[in-house]
Write a protein that holds these residues in place. Structure first.
Motif, mmCIF file in Angstrom:
data_model
loop_
_atom_site.group_PDB
_atom_site.id
_atom_site.type_symbol
_atom_site.label_atom_id
_atom_site.label_comp_id
_atom_site.label_asym_id
_atom_site.label_seq_id
_atom_site.Cartn_x
_atom_site.Cartn_y
_atom_site.Cartn_z
ATOM 1 N N MET A 147 0.887 -1.157 -0.145
ATOM 2 C CA MET A 147 0.026 0.069 -0.113
ATOM 3 C C MET A 147 0.749 1.402 0.155
ATOM 4 N N LEU A 148 2.070 1.313 0.726
ATOM 5 C CA LEU A 148 2.833 2.448 0.807
ATOM 6 C C LEU A 148 3.255 2.777 -0.648
ATOM 7 N N LYS A 150 2.254 2.269 -3.497
ATOM 8 C CA LYS A 150 1.432 2.971 -4.485
ATOM 9 C C LYS A 150 1.531 4.446 -4.367
ATOM 10 N N HIS A 151 1.765 5.008 -3.409
ATOM 11 C CA HIS A 151 1.761 6.505 -3.125
ATOM 12 C C HIS A 151 3.429 6.795 -3.012
ATOM 13 N N TYR A 152 4.341 6.056 -2.554
ATOM 14 C CA TYR A 152 5.940 6.557 -2.388
ATOM 15 C C TYR A 152 6.507 5.404 -2.807
ATOM 16 N N PRO A 153 6.500 4.961 -4.190
ATOM 17 C CA PRO A 153 7.150 3.962 -4.865
ATOM 18 C C PRO A 153 8.766 3.645 -4.258
ATOM 19 N N THR A 206 7.650 -5.473 -4.858
ATOM 20 C CA THR A 206 6.840 -4.020 -5.014
ATOM 21 C C THR A 206 7.426 -3.212 -5.912
ATOM 22 N N ASN A 210 5.554 -2.134 -9.400
ATOM 23 C CA ASN A 210 5.314 -0.728 -9.824
ATOM 24 C C ASN A 210 6.086 -0.199 -11.114
#
Length: 870
Positions: A147-148, A150-153, A206, A210
């Motif tokens: 989840m993190l 997605k906002h701060y790759p 991740t 991403n």
């Protein structure tokens, strides 16, 4: 469970979960797809976790394996549940209440292994105490990073990169495991050994996902944002490389203390890799969905590949230490060339010569010993060859000039920490005094006829008149060399005399009398040393004959001799030989290609009549190494047959017992009856085909014993089950082909005609010290008795080891309390001797002709206990 079967068994539930989740999401109203998926994940996750908790209880032997297979699926489902937790608000009140109730019940089951694993530090690899914390931590970290990201790759990647650098620079690779320091301190160690591998693997996954999500889907065109995609992929590769580098150093530190840090990281990384593969498959679309499988393969392959490379170097920590010493030596020489003298401290080399001082890798938190002056220096460290070496020595790795012979830093370190690692040879620990036991007869205090710290006990002479034994002492840098003073004890009088007279000493060898002595037909003792000495010694006489000059080769071992004392198996540098104990003629055994000096492990067994010899030989410790069973015809001194032995390794040594003329019992991964009359030999599974038991060997059994019939035409084999649902005692008689079942709640002793007996003790996880025995006579009387042994509680060692005296119908028991003599079948205590040394354990030998008992204990002495006085 093989690797292929494990993969197939893992793929089945993994595929079912992915397929079921996809169908539930796609079928039905699209508006409620997320809600349906969330409910599916909640109940599936709780169901899988409950199954993992139940498997070890329902299936004691294979439950942990099944739980391990479900672990990555479970952690993946729980992680996805966290990711979809926003759907909690859409559930109805009744659904929430039912989920809460199930969670409370599940929490009660999860709490004990979670507490034992985290706080108590009771880690058993692949046990529940390891799996439950690992599953929950993988799920939590995966959901958080997912989840993190997605906002701060890039943020998770930078954090993990910092953690890996901190882990290596601070020396945490040598940090003990959580179980090595129970208490809340294990939380910190859990963060190191659980969280770091998990965090690295899930962050790499991740970043890759991403990075590839930026690329346009298949079939669509448009500008490709290569810079952010390549940046994330490069960071993922950097993290993966850093993690493998970290794992390498963890594995190297494991070689210093026989640790399992590396194995733990492999297990955690494997679980995490499979978990992220599953999550990728269930959260992405198109070709990206298939990224999870190759990613898991790459992570697992790199871990096992690194471990395999590290295993190729048996002592990597020594190689690293020597390389570091070489670097420091070069820096010292350059410093001396520049300044004209060597530095007084190593710190002077920083930063001009070295950025930092690399320390030795022998002990945790170790530093170099250094002494330097104008024209000299010496660099050293405390050293031990192997992690199990029971003492430390000072090792000088580099020096120059005229070093003064004075005490220095290494001597101070050795005096300070050396005793923590030392085990003084020949000095057993002082026993802890215990209250005297209660016994119905008078206690007779006895003194040893010969005191000694370490004994090597041989065998009785063929006429039963003499026992050969040796007083041993150890020397050498590693304490692995032995000197022995051979003695004889006279059975009739208990007198002790030196072998060969006072002027003779045995040669050097490393394992006592075992495989170095045998009795000859004329009553002399044959002694063969590792340096080629071969002597015939007359007991208690100054008579020593050098036999080595009789033979064209040098013998180094007397490996075994048959029961009648007619033949002895000898070993030279390149062959096995048979020695006629009467004529002293020796012949090489023809047909054995193996070189004895290159054999890793060997076992020898003579047939009941001594006409044949079985040799079980292993060329190495692993399953891939060659192992074979060789049958030798003694009369012709040649090989009859050679067969390969499957599944032989250090963990499953192929020990062989000869039961009858053509039948052997071969131990290993499971006991097999081998019939040599067929070619290849016919093998029968003793547990499954003879006793008809569906049980795992040796886990589900307390004991196994076998007994060849004196006539040589049959045998008995007994096993004792140790399973929650079966504690039966089974006895098989080959003459009848029948199995007899006994239900005993204590140790079982079976007595046969001709003075033979068989013992099947009961295993107790927690010793009860009940000291009761079920006695069964398998003769015409078929009588049974229950024997309660007195006088041996309290004691230092939980087990009693009875010795049977068939000619006197008596049993002997020994413990730290003393030695008792018990009559059969009434169980009356006749004598109770109290040795002066009061050691924890005594080895009891009865004289063949019934004159006395001989009791031997290291650190105490040898006792002679006459039996004719009663």
């Amino acid at each position: 469970m093989t690797a292929i079967s494990s993969i197939l068994l893992l793929a089945l539930p993994l595929g079912l979960v992915i397929a079921a989740g996809t169908l539930i999401r796609r079928r039905g109203d699209p508006a409620t797809a997320e809600r349906r998926t969330f409910l599916f994940l909640v109940w599936t996750g709780m169901g899988l976790l409950a199954a993992i908790l139940a498997f070890p209880r329902l299936l004691p032997q294979t439950g942990n394996s099944w739980a391990t297979l479900l672990a990555p699926i479970t952690s993946g489902v729980i992680a996805l549940t966290f990711v979809h937790s926003r759907e909690w608000a859409s559930l109805r009140r009744g659904e929430k209440a039912l989920i809460f109730l199930a969670l409370i019940c599940l929490a009660g089951l999860v709490a004990p292994p979670l507490w034992r694993g985290i706080v108590a530090g009771n880690w058993q690899l692949l046990g529940l105490d390891f799996l439950i914390p690992a599953i929950l931590l993988i799920a939590a970290l995966l959901a958080a990073v997912w989840m993190l990201g997605k906002h701060y790759p890039l943020l998770p990647g930078v954090v993990v990169l910092f953690c890996l650098a901190l882990f290596n620079l601070s020396g945490m690779t040598e940090l003990p495991l959580p179980g090595e320091s129970p208490g809340w301190l294990s939380l910190w160690r859990m963060a190191v050994y659980l969280a770091l591998p998990i965090l690295t693997v899930v962050t790499v996954a991740t970043l890759i996902v991403n990075g590839l999500m930026i690329l346009p889907p298949s079939g669509k065109t448009g500008p490709i944002p290569w810079r952010p995609a390549s940046g994330r992929l490069a960071l993922a590769a950097l993290l993966l490389g850093g993690f493998v580098y970290t794992f390498w150093w963890v594995w190297v530190w494991d070689s210093t203390d026989d640790g399992v840090r590396g194995y733990l990281m492999i297990q955690v990384s494997t679980l995490a890799a499979i978990t992220v593969g599953m999550v990728i498959a269930m959260t992405t679309t198109g070709w990206r969905r298939w990224l999870g499988l190759p990613l898991a393969i790459v992570v697992i392959g790199m871990m096992f590949g690194t471990a395999s490379l590290a295993n190729g170097d048996r002592s990597p920590h020594h190689r690293v230490t020597e390389a570091r010493a070489t670097r420091i030596q070069a820096a010292l020489e350059h410093f001396q060339a520049e300044t004209g003298s060597y530095p007084a401290e190593l710190a002077a080399l920083v930063p001009a010569e070295l950025w930092w001082i690399p320390q030795p890798m022998i002990l945790p938190d170790q530093e170099w010993c250094y002494e330097g002056g104008t024209d000299y220096f010496r660099l050293g460290a405390l050293y031990r060859e192997y992690w199990s070496t029971p003492f430390l020595v000072v090792q000088v790795y580099a020096s120059a000039g005229d070093v003064p012979e004075t005490s220095w830093e290494c001597d101070r370190q050795l005096a300070e920490i050396g005793p923590q690692y030392e085990m003084v040879f020949n000095t057993p620990a002082t026993p802890i005094p215990l209250p005297a036991s209660t016994v119905s007869v008078a206690r007779t205090a006895v003194e040893p006829v010969l005191r000694g710290n370490s004994f090597s006990v041989g065998s009785w002479s063929p006429d039963g008149a003499y026992l050969v034994f040796g007083l041993t002492s150890y020397y050498g840098e590693l304490g692995d060399q032995m000197e022995i003073d051979l003695h004889f004890l006279q059975a009739e009088t208990g007198e002790v005399c030196e072998a060969g007279g006072p002027g003779w000493r045995a040669g050097q060898y490393s394992d006592g009398l075992r495989e170095h002595s045998a009795w000859l037909a004329d009553g002399r003792l044959l002694y063969v040393s590792e340096d080629g000495e071969m002597m015939a010694l007359t007991p208690c006489a100054d008579s020593v004959e050098d036999l080595a000059v009789r033979y064209p080769v040098t013998f180094t071992r007397a490996l075994s001799f048959n029961q009648a004392g007619e033949w002895t198996l000898l070993q030279s540098q390149d062959a096995y030989w048979l020695l006629d104990a009467a004529s002293l003629d020796a012949w090489p055994i023809t047909g054995i290609a193996a070189n004895p000096s290159e054999i890793y492990w060997a076992w020898y067994a003579w047939s009941p009549g001594g006409e044949r010899l079985a040799l079980s030989l292993m060329s190495g410790p692993d399953l891939s190494d060659e192992a074979s069973l060789i049958i030798v015809d003694v009369a012709t001194r040649s090989v009859e047959k050679i067969w390969p032995l499957a599944a032989a390794s250090d963990a499953s040594l192929p020990i062989v017992e000869w039961l009858a003329g053509d039948e052997l019992l071969v131990h290993g991964r499971k006991p097999l009856l081998m019939d040599l009359r067929a070619d290849p030999p016919q093998t029968t599974d003793l547990i499954g085909d003879i006793f008809l038991l569906d049980a795992e060997y040796p886990t589900d059994f307390s004991s196994l014993d076998s007994l060849p019939n004196l006539a040589g035409d049959g045998y008995y084999v007994g096993v004792r089950a140790n399973h929650p649902r079966n504690q039966g005692v089974y006895l098989y008689a080959s003459a009848t082909g029948q199995v007899e079942l006994f239900q005993h709640d204590s140790d079982s002793l079976f007595f046969f005609p001709g003075g033979q007996w068989l013992r099947l003790p009961k295993w107790e996880d927690t010793p009860t010290y009940r000291d009761e025995y079920e006695l069964v006579w398998l003769d015409e009387t078929r009588q049974t008795r229950r024997l309660a042994v007195e006088g041996h509680t309290p004691r230092s060692h939980p087990q009693l080891f009875p010795v049977y005296l068939p000619s006197r119908a008596q049993l002997v028991f020994s413990s730290s309390q003393g030695i008792s003599l018990v009559s059969l079948p009434d169980g009356e205590t006749l004598r109770f001797w109290e040795p002066a040394g009061g050691r924890d354990f005594y080895r009891i030998l009865a004289t063949p002709n019934g004159e006395a008992l001989v009791a031997v204990s290291d650190g105490d002495g040898l006792y002679y206990l006459p039996l004719h006085e009663e």
